[in-house]
Write an enzyme that holds these catalytic residues in place. Structure first.
Site, short mmCIF file in Angstrom:
data_model
loop_
_atom_site.label_atom_id
_atom_site.label_comp_id
_atom_site.label_asym_id
_atom_site.label_seq_id
_atom_site.Cartn_x
_atom_site.Cartn_y
_atom_site.Cartn_z
N ASP A 5 0.85 -1.18 0.00
CA ASP A 5 0.00 0.00 0.00
C ASP A 5 0.89 1.23 0.00
O ASP A 5 1.37 1.67 1.04
CB ASP A 5 -0.91 -0.04 1.23
CG ASP A 5 -1.80 1.20 1.35
OD1 ASP A 5 -1.62 2.14 0.56
OD2 ASP A 5 -2.66 1.21 2.25
N LYS A 53 -3.37 9.43 -3.69
CA LYS A 53 -2.95 10.70 -3.10
C LYS A 53 -2.15 11.58 -4.08
O LYS A 53 -2.73 12.28 -4.88
CB LYS A 53 -2.18 10.46 -1.80
CG LYS A 53 -3.06 9.94 -0.67
CD LYS A 53 -2.37 10.01 0.66
CE LYS A 53 -3.22 9.46 1.80
NZ LYS A 53 -4.39 10.27 2.12
#
Length: 423
Positions: free
Chosen positions: A245, A274
């Site tokens: 991740d 992000k």
């Protein structure tokens, strides 16, 4: 027109916030470079990159232009049966930049969904291998992977934000987070619990999921690269997949383009989000290997069972392409190295305060861990008064500033933290 803060207080639910006793919110009229502007014109130096995404700051002319140009062609088109140049260009870049072997790309619309996709990939892969019993995940305590249901199920089950749902979500295996810090001498016993879990349960485990090197919202912990290398070796040995991740760590934040590079490993599946679009739009990508993709597509279903409406959104892909290009144009590595030096110079002396448990810095991440949790409303108002935007959580006051930040910005952010400690 001014922002109706009273309506906001009574009707709008902000993240991790009570509606009956809401924390104060601050109306932002506009943002530019690394500053957020209150309605009264006061500028706040951004120490958060808007939850770690706006690495190039705000209102960047090149990112703005990418959106304008793409909006004049098409803002959105379904990705079922259709493709377009922004998506193709983005996927080419991601295949080129990510660790070796990750060359099959699934574009989704948020970090949590990227994790959901990764978990579904892992489980569907083993189902296609006629091993449906392999449907559990192995995760690290103090980890955080998102707020949707499958993502919640692999976050820390006790100390995380989702313990309320433990009786409802899928139950997985958890081991202690790595005991050796990034800068510590590596303790070879750090991996023992994870190895024991694999010895006992590998027949049930589809994948190990972890945040490489930096555990983000679960505690802002930095762990030793050798641990990650050992995890990769054990995943191979016990025939389970490895999901990395990199939603928070990807695109340079730790000092490597992807945190997996600190251990020189490549996962079977990687999650990105992000900073992917420079914080402009919500977009995520889940990449996997030919082995996993072929396994899924040669299985009973014949296809991967997922398809978000806004998958491959052209606007998001176009701005992502511009954001990635800007990383290299701006020499992200030098930017991050500079910020790391400035953070160390400004934050490490704060370890001498009695309230401080530890100060740690890696890349463009600085963390001041306190002995007690901060009073959120009070500290937020104090920082705004100091002219900075810092959003602590729990016992952690941390900085993840935009890469365009200058030394004077870092010094002012650190000074605000020190002034809080003095007060």
């Amino acid at each position: 027109m001014s922002i109706d803060v009273a309506f906001d207080k009574n009707h709008i639910w902000h993240p991790y916030t009570s509606l009956t006793q809401p924390l104060p919110v601050y109306g932002i009229s506009h943002a530019k470079a690394n500053k957020l502007y209150l309605e009264n014109g006061k500028a706040l130096i951004d120490g958060m990159s808007s939850w770690w995404a706006a690495v190039h700051g705000y209102n960047h002319p090149k990112l703005n232009q990418a959106l304008i140009e793409q909006s004049q062609k098409m803002a959105h088109v379904m990705f079922g049966g259709i493709t377009h140049q922004p998506a193709v260009e983005l996927c080419k870049k991601l295949v080129e930049l990510t660790p070796a072997g990750l060359d099959k790309v699934f574009l989704a619309d948020s970090g949590s969904v990227s994790v959901e996709v990764a978990i579904k990939m892992a489980i569907q892969y083993w189902h296609s291998q006629n091993q449906p019993k392999k449907h559990k995940l192995l995760s690290l305590k103090q980890g955080y992977h998102g707020d949707t249901f499958a993502a919640m199920s692999v976050c820390d089950p006790q100390n995380g934000m989702h313990s309320l749902f433990n009786g409802i979500i899928q139950q997985h295996y958890f081991v202690e987070s790595p005991s050796s810090g990034f800068y510590d001498e590596y303790d070879s016993a750090a991996i023992n619990e994870l190895e024991t879990c694999l010895k006992n349960h590998a027949a049930d485990i589809a994948a190990i999921i972890l945040e490489p090197i930096v555990q983000g919202a679960g505690g802002m912990r930095f762990y030793h690269p050798h641990y990650l290398k050992q995890v990769r070796d054990l995943a191979n040995q016990y025939d389970v997949l490895l999901i990395a991740d990199e939603i928070a760590t990807g695109f340079g934040r730790t000092g490597k383009l992807f945190a997996c590079e600190w251990a020189d490993i490549s996962p079977d599946i990687i999650c990105l989000g992000k900073a992917l679009t420079g914080g402009y739009m919500t977009l995520a990508a889940t990449l996997t290997t030919k082995k996993v993709a072929d396994g899924i597509c040669n299985g009973q279903a014949g296809v991967f069972m997922h398809g978000p409406t806004f998958m491959g959104n052209p606007l998001a892909c176009a701005v992502a392409n511009a954001a990635i290009a800007l990383l290299f144009e701006n020499d992200w590595q030098n930017q991050v190295m500079q910020i790391e030096r400035w953070l160390k110079h400004a934050l490490l002396p704060l370890a001498n305060y009695a309230q401080v448990k530890q100060v740690r810095v890696l890349g463009a991440i600085g963390v001041v861990e306190l002995n007690q949790a901060v009073p959120m409303a009070e500290i937020q108002a104090f920082f705004v008064e100091q002219g900075v935007w810092i959003r602590p959580f729990g016992k952690l006051i941390y900085l993840m500033p935009p890469f365009i930040s200058q030394q004077t910005d870092i010094d002012q952010l650190a000074a605000a933290i020190e002034n809080w400690l003095k007060s």
